[in-house]
Write a protein that holds these residues in place. Structure first.
Motif, PDB file in Angstrom:
ATOM      1  N   ASN A 107       0.822  -1.224   0.000  1.00 47.77           N
ATOM      2  CA  ASN A 107       0.000   0.000   0.000  1.00 47.77           C
ATOM      3  C   ASN A 107       0.855   1.273   0.000  1.00 47.77           C
ATOM      4  N   LEU A 108       1.962   1.216  -0.746  1.00 44.47           N
ATOM      5  CA  LEU A 108       2.826   2.377  -0.932  1.00 44.47           C
ATOM      6  C   LEU A 108       2.578   2.962  -2.319  1.00 44.47           C
ATOM      7  N   PRO A 109       2.894   4.229  -2.543  1.00 44.20           N
ATOM      8  CA  PRO A 109       2.693   4.829  -3.872  1.00 44.20           C
ATOM      9  C   PRO A 109       3.455   4.057  -4.944  1.00 44.20           C
ATOM     10  N   VAL A 110       2.754   3.678  -5.999  1.00 40.01           N
ATOM     11  CA  VAL A 110       3.370   2.869  -7.057  1.00 40.01           C
ATOM     12  C   VAL A 110       4.133   3.782  -8.017  1.00 40.01           C
ATOM     13  N   GLU A 111       5.376   3.398  -8.294  1.00 40.48           N
ATOM     14  CA  GLU A 111       6.236   4.181  -9.179  1.00 40.48           C
ATOM     15  C   GLU A 111       7.195   3.231  -9.871  1.00 40.48           C
ATOM     16  N   ASN A 112       7.987   3.742 -10.803  1.00 36.76           N
ATOM     17  CA  ASN A 112       8.994   2.942 -11.479  1.00 36.76           C
ATOM     18  C   ASN A 112      10.315   2.996 -10.724  1.00 36.76           C
ATOM     19  N   ILE A 113      11.112   1.956 -10.928  1.00 35.63           N
ATOM     20  CA  ILE A 113      12.453   1.966 -10.359  1.00 35.63           C
ATOM     21  C   ILE A 113      13.275   3.074 -11.004  1.00 35.63           C
ATOM     22  N   LYS A 114      14.311   3.504 -10.298  1.00 32.81           N
ATOM     23  CA  LYS A 114      15.202   4.555 -10.809  1.00 32.81           C
ATOM     24  C   LYS A 114      16.601   3.953 -10.964  1.00 32.81           C
TER      25      LYS A 114
END
Length: 503
Positions: A107-114
């Protein structure tokens, strides 16, 4: 001291632990006894010097740089730079999917890897590529303004001897954030788990606070991307969870030294960081069996409670959970009676899963572990997960160490004839399916943790057994890609070469 934080290079598992990636099929008790002889200084136990069995070629494995990618590349407010040819970056697609799924599960903000790749080419192999590395660090800062930047080496940079420490030091002074070099060339170690240690070594050196303010209710949980099962368990003892390394923020890593204790779901993953935190920063490592099955979870909870002074709460929780799971556990044991399971995962994780299977009444006649660490970094007998398995749940007669080799896996499964397999690295699962054997790829590594995890795994096994007909039909309509000679073999190590492990 065992942990030298004055150097950016971590010792490999072969050097520190005597890790092997091949061992003849035998009893788990034999491997446990021989491991004790080799690495614990116990020459009078009836064991013998541990031998590593090596095949003539490798069909499939991983590398240390990949493990850095799945660790440092999964820190939410940091950037990983792969100082490598672009081919080393192909894993970014898969790890991005895993990262996004992990964030969603928590339940954390979904984002792409960096992750940035420096794209080393042939001319760079001749003239060097430190200029590309420096530019990539500036690009990472301009695009993302991270709290830290990690640099992963590769086989290419190792071959030409790139001095990444000098660039890391220069850019750290310029950007005023930690720039962390990690030496993780694929050929540096024969087993990919050394990549875990490379990331954890960098964190210990450059991120962990040197003058911590202790938080007596905080517990470090070293894990990957699994669901949040530790928060409710530790809350029963009045403790808070600090999940690291994957899906953590840099601040979470900085406060590692402030915790009351450190635990992990798998000693293969947590060995280096947990022992390093204890030696360098005085954070106690919980030296107990892993929290799998009733016996392991009981011992793990009690030791954590002892270290954090919460014994009464622990006993109440243990009694309550035993009663809670008892009815469904009895039902699952009836439903799974006579079923034969097989586990194919990393070593310590496999030991834990076998314990859970035996709690469920499943027969376990065989297991494949992808490597074997005779000891872990703390060298504490209470963390000997293989011995704990044998002593508490009985022997495994067909126990094998092999580094994810499909051609060997075929013979192992043929000899044991399991009803199903549990697997973590799913690349082997299609072969089992083509042999008519259903599998459960455990994408959520926390699925079998604790008391509730016993029931979780039992339900999963029932689910996959319900699809046996599909796998049997598949077996009848495919042809395996092996010669008749190999299909007739009984030993997966018929092509073996033996090598003594140096002690």
């Amino acid at each position: 001291m065992k942990f030298d934080l004055n150097t950016s290079v971590v010792k490999t598992r072969e050097e520190r632990l005597g890790t092997i990636i091949g061992w003849k099929t035998g009893k788990a008790s034999e491997l446990s006894k021989d491991s004790s002889y080799t690495c614990a200084g116990c020459r009078g136990n009836g064991g013998k010097r541990l031998c590593e069995t090596i095949g003539p070629f490798t069909q499939g494995s991983g590398c240390s740089e990949q493990m850095v990618e799945c660790q440092a590349g999964n820190i939410r407010d940091a950037v990983l730079i792969q100082h490598s040819p672009i081919g080393c970056g192909t894993g970014q697609a898969a790890y991005n999917s895993i990262y996004r799924n992990g964030l969603a599960i928590r339940n954390l903000p979904v984002e792409n890897i960096k992750i940035i790749n420096t794209n080393i080419k042939e001319t760079d192999m001749v003239f060097g590529a430190l200029g590309k590395l420096e530019q990539s660090i500036r690009d990472a800062w301009n695009r993302h303004h991270p709290r830290a930047i990690f640099i992963a080496t590769s086989c290419a940079t190792g071959i030409i001897g790139e001095d990444i420490d000098s660039v890391a030091g220069k850019m750290q002074e310029e950007l005023k954030i930690p720039v962390i070099p990690m030496y993780c060339e694929g050929f540096r170690s024969k087993h990919w788990s050394t990549g875990f240690d490379a990331t954890q070594h960098g964190i210990l050196r450059q991120l962990v606070r040197k003058n911590p303010k202790k938080q007596e209710d905080l517990v470090n949980v070293i894990n990957l991307w699994g669901s949040d099962v530790f928060t409710p368990i530790l809350a029963e003892l009045g403790l808070r969870v600090n999940y690291i390394v994957d899906l953590a923020k840099v601040e979470d890593l900085e406060q590692l030294s402030e915790a009351a204790a450190t635990v992990g779901f798998c000693y293969t993953l947590s060995s280096y960081l947990a022992a390093g935190l204890e030696e360098q920063f005085g954070v106690p490592e919980i030296k107990a069996p892993q929290p799998y099955g009733i016996a392991g979870t009981d011992a793990w909870i009690r030791e954590l409670a002892r270290v954090t002074h919460r014994e009464e709460k622990a006993e109440a929780y243990i009694e309550r959970e035993h009663k809670k799971i008892a009815p469904r556990l009895a039902e699952l044991r009836k439903l799974l009676k006579g079923k034969r399971g097989y586990v194919a995962t990393g070593s310590a994780y496999s030991h834990g899963l076998i314990a859970v299977l035996k709690e469920l009444g499943v027969e376990v006649d065989g297991s494949l572990v992808f490597h074997h660490d005779p000891i872990y970094d703390s060298n504490d007998p209470n963390k000997d997960s293989l011995k704990f398995l044998v002593d508490n749940y009985g022997d495994v007669p067909n126990f094998t160490v092999s580094n994810r080799q499909q051609y060997q896996f075929y013979i192992l499964l043929k000899n044991v004839k399991p009803d199903f397999i549990l697997i973590r690295h799913a690349g082997l699962a299609p072969l089992a399916s083509r042999m008519g054997i259903p599998s459960a790829p455990l994408g959520d590594e926390h699925h079998a943790i604790g008391y509730e995890g016993i029931l979780n795994l039992g339900e999963t096994i029932l689910d996959i057994l319900a699809h046996r007909k599909f796998h049997k039909d598949l077996k009848e309509h495919i042809k395996l890609p092996y010669t008749k000679w190999w299909l007739a073999q009984k030993s997966p190590y018929v092509l073996k070469r033996k090598k003594l492990v140096k002690v």
